[in-house]
Design a protein around this motif. Structure first.
Motif, short mmCIF file in Angstrom:
data_model
loop_
_atom_site.label_atom_id
_atom_site.label_comp_id
_atom_site.label_asym_id
_atom_site.label_seq_id
_atom_site.Cartn_x
_atom_site.Cartn_y
_atom_site.Cartn_z
N GLU A 225 31.48 43.16 43.07
CA GLU A 225 32.62 42.15 43.20
C GLU A 225 31.60 41.20 44.16
O GLU A 225 31.81 39.89 44.22
N LEU A 229 31.00 37.33 43.25
CA LEU A 229 31.04 36.02 44.43
C LEU A 229 29.80 35.49 44.69
O LEU A 229 30.31 33.62 44.65
N LEU A 232 29.73 33.34 42.16
CA LEU A 232 30.51 32.12 42.09
C LEU A 232 29.77 30.92 42.80
O LEU A 232 30.19 29.41 42.91
N TYR A 243 30.87 26.06 48.59
CA TYR A 243 30.69 27.37 48.11
C TYR A 243 29.08 27.88 48.90
O TYR A 243 28.67 29.13 48.85
N GLU A 353 41.17 30.90 48.15
CA GLU A 353 41.16 30.81 47.75
C GLU A 353 39.85 31.66 46.64
O GLU A 353 40.12 32.19 44.91
N LEU A 354 39.10 31.57 47.20
CA LEU A 354 37.96 31.90 46.45
C LEU A 354 37.49 33.62 45.93
O LEU A 354 37.47 34.30 44.39
N GLN A 356 40.21 35.32 46.24
CA GLN A 356 41.57 35.69 45.19
C GLN A 356 40.71 35.98 43.46
O GLN A 356 41.78 36.33 42.61
N LYS A 357 39.89 34.99 43.70
CA LYS A 357 39.54 34.92 42.10
C LYS A 357 38.84 36.00 41.08
O LYS A 357 38.11 36.98 40.59
N VAL A 358 37.56 36.80 43.10
CA VAL A 358 36.53 38.28 42.71
C VAL A 358 37.51 39.00 42.33
O VAL A 358 37.76 40.37 41.95
N PRO A 360 41.94 40.01 42.69
CA PRO A 360 43.04 39.62 42.52
C PRO A 360 44.34 39.25 43.59
O PRO A 360 45.15 39.21 43.91
N TYR A 362 43.68 40.84 46.86
CA TYR A 362 42.62 40.09 47.52
C TYR A 362 44.39 40.12 48.99
O TYR A 362 43.90 41.34 50.45
#
Length: 465
Positions: A225, A229, A232, A243, A353-354, A356-358, A360, A362
């Motif tokens: 994970e 991150l 990304l 970022y 927000e970032l 939660q992409k890595v 779900p 979170y």
């Protein structure tokens, strides 16, 4: 004898007539149950009508003292300017109003009066971290509540009905209910109402298992994970500097407030080691402007954190737009589109927000800074740091052995050692072909009595006079 009777009857009759007549200075307006006398005054030279609003005693008599009256210009006595003037008077005389409420002298007082009369620290406790949108919803709900004298008997039903009538979204409704619960608790502590009977319906009590799962079941990001991150951030930081800010957070373990509080002058270099100096943080509460708070030297929070090539890649992206606009030495490092220091709350929202992409789930696994927690975990697991070293780099007080208490990361040798330990960890986050070889071409020239200049190899410079 006849003369005395005639004189007495005249005096008695005159007094009866005066008692029956309405008093000239009696209150003619009530604001949230507090009596006011609003009198039209002589107009200005421009013809504008002026009104004098003065607060009165609960029985209507004149209230003597300072700050009990205000003179305003308005078209009518019910204009918004006049109402705001009366609200200001109530705030300035909050202690007196609370005393009247405790004594039960304000029979028609509404719950809105509590938001004006309670001290500022009590209001801060009531609203908590709710933003301005939620505060406005609370004010709308409170308007629908009955007078305080009638609220005690039917507190549960009227409060729930008012919340349902104003708030349509369930999440916002839960926030409003918590604020109302704290408002009732404050009213109880000030002796205005006897008991907060709506606590059971306003606060949903979680089971012990849910509390343990929410508070104690914390975990760090796995290595996979962390790599996702990092990828990304590397992919998106050329187009969006946020970022790069997250990547710097991931590789240094600083707090979000410390990250937003960084300035260009906090970037330092010793031989081959580039490091950032943490000496302050940006603190922001919901609905308020961010404040700058420097650390005290004795607190243990002032520290130096070396930047590995991966962290330097993020720094180069953040520093490039600042150099292009000729920013000053003490200018903020992370800025928004208006070139202002980035808000802490906005950065946290972007990180959420970032993440939660890595991850779900979170929102379910952590209530703390997950990035900082993961950095702390890998400092021990990969870098081989002791508890005292880890606490020192995170800005916490080292509560371990005597030797670890004096682990000094201001030392040049310790800085190089720490950089090597962090590099071992950061090399696991990027593929071998993606290892970053970034050099920060900054030269600091200092002369006594002269200006400080920082230049790049392209000739762009920032100056401080």
């Amino acid at each position: 004898m006849v003369f005395f009777y005639t004189y007495f009857s005249r005096v008695y009759t005159k007094r009866v007539k005066n008692m029956g007549r309405k008093r000239k200075n009696s209150p003619n307006m009530k604001v949230y149950g507090v009596p006011f006398r609003v009198t039209e005054m002589k107009a200005t030279t421009k013809g504008q009508i002026r009104w004098y609003a003065s607060m009165r005693e609960p029985d209507g008599s004149v209230l003597h003292g300072e700050n009990v009256g205000k003179l305003v210009t308005a078209k009518s006595m019910k204009a918004e300017v006049v109402i705001k003037a009366t609200e200001s008077i109530i705030r300035e005389n909050g202690e007196q109003v609370l005393e009247w409420l405790r004594a039960g002298r304000l029979k028609e007082a509404t719950p809105e009066l509590l938001l004006l009369a309670l001290p500022e620290e009590s209001i801060e406790r009531v609203y908590g971290k709710s933003d301005e949108e939620h505060r406005e919803l609370v004010r709308q709900v409170v308007k629908l509540l009955p007078p305080i004298s009638e609220l005690q008997e039917k507190m549960e039903t009227v409060t729930l009905r008012a919340v349902e009538k104003v708030v349509a979204v369930k999440e916002k409704g839960s926030v409003v209910k918590r604020v109302l619960n704290r408002l009732y608790d404050e009213a109880v502590s000030w002796g205005i109402i006897e008991e907060n009977r709506a606590k059971k319906v306003l606060i949903a009590v979680r089971s012990e298992g849910e509390k343990a799962d929410k508070n104690l079941n914390q975990r760090a990001l796995s290595l996979e994970e962390m790599r996702m991150l990092t990828a990304l951030c590397i992919e998106g930081m050329e187009a969006d500097i946020r970022y790069a800010a997250v990547l710097l957070h991931l590789t240094t373990g600083v707090k979000t407030g410390e990250l937003c509080g960084l300035s260009t002058c906090d970037l330092m270099r010793y031989k081959d080691v580039v490091y950032i100096e943490i000496g302050a943080k940006s603190v922001q509460k919901r609905g308020k402007i961010a404040e700058w708070k420097p650390y005290e030297r004795e607190s243990g929070k002032v520290r130096r954190i070396p930047c590995t090539p991966l962290a330097q890649a993020a720094l180069s992206v953040l520093l490039k737009p600042r150099l292009e606009v000729d920013a000053k030495v003490d200018a903020p490092l992370i800025v928004d589109e208006n070139r202002r220091r980035w808000d802490v709350l906005k950065l946290r929202a972007f990180e959420k927000e970032l993440l939660q992409k890595v991850v779900p789930e979170y929102a379910k696994i952590s209530r703390t800074d997950l990035i900082r927690t993961s950095f702390e975990h890998y400092c021990r697991a990969v870098c081989g740091m002791s508890d005292g070293q880890t606490q020192k780099i995170l800005g916490c007080k080292a509560a371990q052995t005597y030797e670890e208490w004096y682990a000094d990361y201001n030392s040049r040798v310790a800085l190089i050692t720490l950089c090597a330990q962090l590099t071992r960890f950061h090399n696991l986050l990027a593929e071998k072909g993606d290892r970053w070889k970034v050099a920060m071409h900054l030269h600091l020239r200092v002369k006594r009595g002269a200006s400080v200049k920082i230049q790049t190899e392209h000739g762009i410079k920032i100056e401080k006079w």
